[in-house]
Design a protein around this motif. Structure first.
Motif, PDB file in Angstrom:
ATOM      1  N   GLY A   1       0.779  -1.228   0.000  1.00  0.00           N
ATOM      2  CA  GLY A   1       0.000   0.000   0.000  1.00  0.00           C
ATOM      3  C   GLY A   1       0.813   1.282   0.000  1.00  0.00           C
ATOM      4  N   VAL A   2       2.069   1.232   0.398  1.00  0.00           N
ATOM      5  CA  VAL A   2       2.890   2.443   0.420  1.00  0.00           C
ATOM      6  C   VAL A   2       3.809   2.549  -0.792  1.00  0.00           C
ATOM      7  N   CYS A   3       3.756   1.575  -1.674  1.00  0.00           N
ATOM      8  CA  CYS A   3       4.616   1.536  -2.865  1.00  0.00           C
ATOM      9  C   CYS A   3       3.974   2.342  -3.994  1.00  0.00           C
ATOM     10  N   GLY A   4       4.719   3.308  -4.537  1.00  0.00           N
ATOM     11  CA  GLY A   4       4.207   4.118  -5.633  1.00  0.00           C
ATOM     12  C   GLY A   4       3.924   3.299  -6.878  1.00  0.00           C
TER      13      GLY A   4
ATOM     14  N   ASN B   1       0.731   1.242  -6.275  1.00  0.00           N
ATOM     15  CA  ASN B   1      -0.464   2.076  -6.315  1.00  0.00           C
ATOM     16  C   ASN B   1      -0.819   2.471  -7.741  1.00  0.00           C
ATOM     17  N   ARG B   2       0.179   2.766  -8.570  1.00  0.00           N
ATOM     18  CA  ARG B   2      -0.104   3.069  -9.975  1.00  0.00           C
ATOM     19  C   ARG B   2      -0.652   1.826 -10.679  1.00  0.00           C
TER      20      ARG B   2
ATOM     21  N   LEU C   1      -7.913  -0.593 -12.037  1.00  0.00           N
ATOM     22  CA  LEU C   1      -9.240   0.016 -11.875  1.00  0.00           C
ATOM     23  C   LEU C   1      -9.715   0.662 -13.174  1.00  0.00           C
ATOM     24  N   ARG C   2      -8.817   1.275 -13.903  1.00  0.00           N
ATOM     25  CA  ARG C   2      -9.184   1.949 -15.148  1.00  0.00           C
ATOM     26  C   ARG C   2      -9.635   0.957 -16.223  1.00  0.00           C
ATOM     27  N   PHE C   3      -9.018  -0.227 -16.264  1.00  0.00           N
ATOM     28  CA  PHE C   3      -9.306  -1.185 -17.330  1.00  0.00           C
ATOM     29  C   PHE C   3     -10.222  -2.331 -16.896  1.00  0.00           C
ATOM     30  N   ASP C   4     -10.624  -2.350 -15.658  1.00  0.00           N
ATOM     31  CA  ASP C   4     -11.463  -3.435 -15.137  1.00  0.00           C
ATOM     32  C   ASP C   4     -12.901  -3.236 -15.578  1.00  0.00           C
TER      33      ASP C   4
ATOM     34  N   HIS D   1      12.716   3.009  -5.108  1.00  0.00           N
ATOM     35  CA  HIS D   1      13.599   3.943  -5.814  1.00  0.00           C
ATOM     36  C   HIS D   1      12.995   4.324  -7.161  1.00  0.00           C
ATOM     37  N   VAL D   2      12.316   3.377  -7.792  1.00  0.00           N
ATOM     38  CA  VAL D   2      11.729   3.610  -9.114  1.00  0.00           C
ATOM     39  C   VAL D   2      10.448   4.442  -9.013  1.00  0.00           C
ATOM     40  N   GLY D   3       9.554   4.066  -8.114  1.00  0.00           N
ATOM     41  CA  GLY D   3       8.238   4.695  -8.070  1.00  0.00           C
ATOM     42  C   GLY D   3       7.920   5.498  -6.838  1.00  0.00           C
ATOM     43  N   GLY D   4       8.855   5.571  -5.913  1.00  0.00           N
ATOM     44  CA  GLY D   4       8.613   6.316  -4.687  1.00  0.00           C
ATOM     45  C   GLY D   4       7.863   5.507  -3.649  1.00  0.00           C
ATOM     46  N   GLN D   5       7.718   6.129  -2.483  1.00  0.00           N
ATOM     47  CA  GLN D   5       7.076   5.459  -1.362  1.00  0.00           C
ATOM     48  C   GLN D   5       6.250   6.484  -0.591  1.00  0.00           C
TER      49      GLN D   5
END
Length: 145
Positions: free
Chosen positions: A17-20, A23-24, A30-33, A122-126
């Motif tokens: 839940g805290v991984c960027g 979350n993306r 959600l957008r494609f479901d 490091h890639v997507g933030g936290q």
């Protein structure tokens, strides 16, 4: 998901839940479901702790987990690349093209998954805390504030 019985047996995706990046990924799902039945729970949620208690092999897992028939006697879990393939199957359409990667041996897929997981912050933030989902999809998140 108007029927509460269907909601209780719909698949659940456990995620960091805290991984960027995670979350993306959830927002993309959600957008494609088209069905709107896949539910979500953070790995540190009460729901996820219950799943982990029922599946001791998940005790040290820091990965996406796809839970089929949650809480049922036939509950199953898939992790890492297998969980990603379950999401692709669920979404259908062009997402099914990614299933061709099943030709890669699982140990290689999961090795690559684990290497990326090591650097995902490091890639997507936290985030400091798990972001609260928007009101229009909040009912699909288990244990959401």
């Amino acid at each position: 998901m108007s029927d509460s019985e269907n909601a209780s047996t719909a698949p659940v995706l456990l995620y960091d839940g805290v991984c960027g990046v995670c979350n993306r990924g959830v927002r993309t799902i959600l957008r494609f479901d088209r069905r709107g039945t896949l539910r979500f729970a953070a790995l540190d949620s009460d729901f996820a702790r219950g799943v982990i208690a029922r599946h001791p092999e998940l005790a040290d897992v820091d990965s996406v987990v796809y839970v089929t028939n949650p809480g049922g006697s036939d509950e199953t879990v898939d992790i890492q690349s297998a969980a990603m393939f379950r999401v692709a199957e669920y979404l259908g359409g062009p997402w099914r093209l990614t299933l061709a990667a099943r030709a890669i041996p699982p140990f290689l897929r999961d090795w690559a998954y684990a290497r990326f997981a090591e650097v995902r912050y490091h890639v997507g933030g936290q985030y400091d805390t798990c972001p609260i989902p928007p009101p229009e999809v909040r009912s699909r998140f288990i244990d959401a504030a």
